[in-house]
Design an enzyme around this catalytic site. Structure first.
Site, PDB file in Angstrom:
ATOM      1  N   LYS A  42      38.874 -51.012 -44.436  1.00  0.00           N
ATOM      2  CA  LYS A  42      38.797 -49.577 -44.110  1.00  0.00           C
ATOM      3  C   LYS A  42      37.368 -49.193 -43.735  1.00  0.00           C
ATOM      4  O   LYS A  42      37.135 -48.571 -42.692  1.00  0.00           O
ATOM      5  CB  LYS A  42      39.263 -48.735 -45.302  1.00  0.00           C
ATOM      6  CG  LYS A  42      39.313 -47.242 -45.000  1.00  0.00           C
ATOM      7  CD  LYS A  42      39.490 -46.412 -46.250  1.00  0.00           C
ATOM      8  CE  LYS A  42      38.142 -46.154 -46.901  1.00  0.00           C
ATOM      9  NZ  LYS A  42      38.204 -45.145 -47.972  1.00  0.00           N
ATOM     10  N   ASP A  56      42.992 -44.509 -44.850  1.00  0.00           N
ATOM     11  CA  ASP A  56      42.602 -43.925 -46.137  1.00  0.00           C
ATOM     12  C   ASP A  56      43.815 -43.251 -46.767  1.00  0.00           C
ATOM     13  O   ASP A  56      44.944 -43.390 -46.286  1.00  0.00           O
ATOM     14  CB  ASP A  56      41.439 -42.946 -45.955  1.00  0.00           C
ATOM     15  CG  ASP A  56      41.854 -41.656 -45.266  1.00  0.00           C
ATOM     16  OD1 ASP A  56      42.982 -41.580 -44.735  1.00  0.00           O
ATOM     17  OD2 ASP A  56      41.052 -40.702 -45.257  1.00  0.00           O
TER      18      ASP A  56
END
Length: 325
Positions: free
Chosen positions: A193, A211
């Site tokens: 991420k 997320d």
């Protein structure tokens, strides 16, 4: 004729036995009534519990709709239309972490774990003023860094991570943040991420940032049933051209923070309501829904202290510095 003492004793015993039997009978009757009462209470409690379970099940059945059997081509069209609609609503969508270079972005992204971008943006000015380069932060006193990072939470672990990644940058990459996924994920505290945030926003290389907001919304929109970030990334990535991945992430995350909240989505104020299979999970009354809006949509400051010009031109308000108001 006088009764013999033995007969008197026998009569007394008989009377006592009769009284005892009567008392026992009363106790049995009382116990029976109590048991009957307990059974009735138990039935009543069971009935209440059943009603609660049924009610909860009914609520869950409304909140969690089954995945619609949607042809893949129809899903692609709907997903891309949602992204186009969001692009019109958030033409100024951007990463909500303040940064001036790749080093600042990778550090800020690591610090954003378990806290808000706003809190990170309020904290990093002091950090980067004191340690502007990877070499500076690599040589820092951990206790001094901890004190600066304390407001972000988990400050000891985050201090270890940012000092560790700074040392790795200084020793293995000449003090420069690498522009490849396989190199970024080797840095302490950097996962896929964080790597995609850096690649997409510091190097212009497409990436999907999965997320908590992104995960929540793509499942509400029934783009995928996957729950693991890497599988979500693959499933959603297949619906869009690679060139759209970075801005898609910004659009989805912006919408998740401002309108499609985790607990109280503002369905009645949602611009993509007609395209959303989960419409109705949140407040549908337009007036009540508008009161749930956050950040610039609700007239409140955004996440960045130094937002892009386009955000300000669209009516966005800069976030306040740490300790202000």
């Amino acid at each position: 004729m006088p009764v013999k003492p033995t007969a008197k004793k026998t009569a007394k015993k008989a009377t006592a036995t009769t009284k005892k039997a009567t008392a026992t009978a009363k106790k049995v009757t009382a116990t029976t009534k109590k048991a009957t009462s307990s059974k009735a209470a138990a039935k009543k409690t069971a009935a209440k519990e059943t009603a609660v379970v049924k009610k909860t099940a009914a609520v869950k059945s409304v909140a969690k709709k089954p995945l619609v059997a949607e042809p893949s081509t129809a899903l692609v069209r709907r997903a891309r239309r949602i992204n186009r609609e969001l692009a019109e609503v958030y033409p100024y969508a951007h990463p909500e972490l303040d940064f001036e270079n790749p080093f600042q972005l990778v550090v800020a992204t690591v610090l954003s774990a378990q806290t808000t971008d706003l809190r990170v943006n309020q904290t990093t000015p002091a950090l980067f003023a004191k340690y502007p380069t990877p070499e500076d932060l690599a040589a820092a006193n951990p206790e001094e860094v901890e004190e600066i990072l304390r407001p972000t939470g988990f400050f000891r672990a985050k201090t270890k991570a940012v000092i560790g990644l700074s040392k790795a940058l200084a020793e293995e990459f000449g003090g420069e943040v690498p522009g490849r996924l396989e190199d970024l994920v080797k840095l302490p505290g950097v996962g896929r991420k964080t790597a995609f945030v850096v690649l997409g926003n510091a190097f212009g290389r497409p990436g999907i940032t999965v997320d908590t907001h992104f995960q929540r919304l793509v499942r509400r929109w029934q783009w995928t049933e996957e729950t693991e970030p890497d599988k979500i990334e693959a499933a959603v990535g297949a619906l869009f051209p690679k060139s759209e991945w970075t801005m898609l992430s910004h659009h989805v995350i912006f919408h998740g923070r401002r309108i499609c909240h985790a607990r109280k989505p503002a369905c009645g104020a949602c611009p993509i309501a007609p395209l959303c299979p989960s419409y109705g999970e949140g407040e549908t009354d337009p007036e009540k829904a508008r009161k749930l809006l956050k950040y610039e949509k609700g007239g409140y400051p955004g996440q960045r202290l130094n937002p892009p010009r386009a955000y300000l031109d669209a009516g966005g308000i800069p976030a306040p510095p740490l300790g202000a108001g």
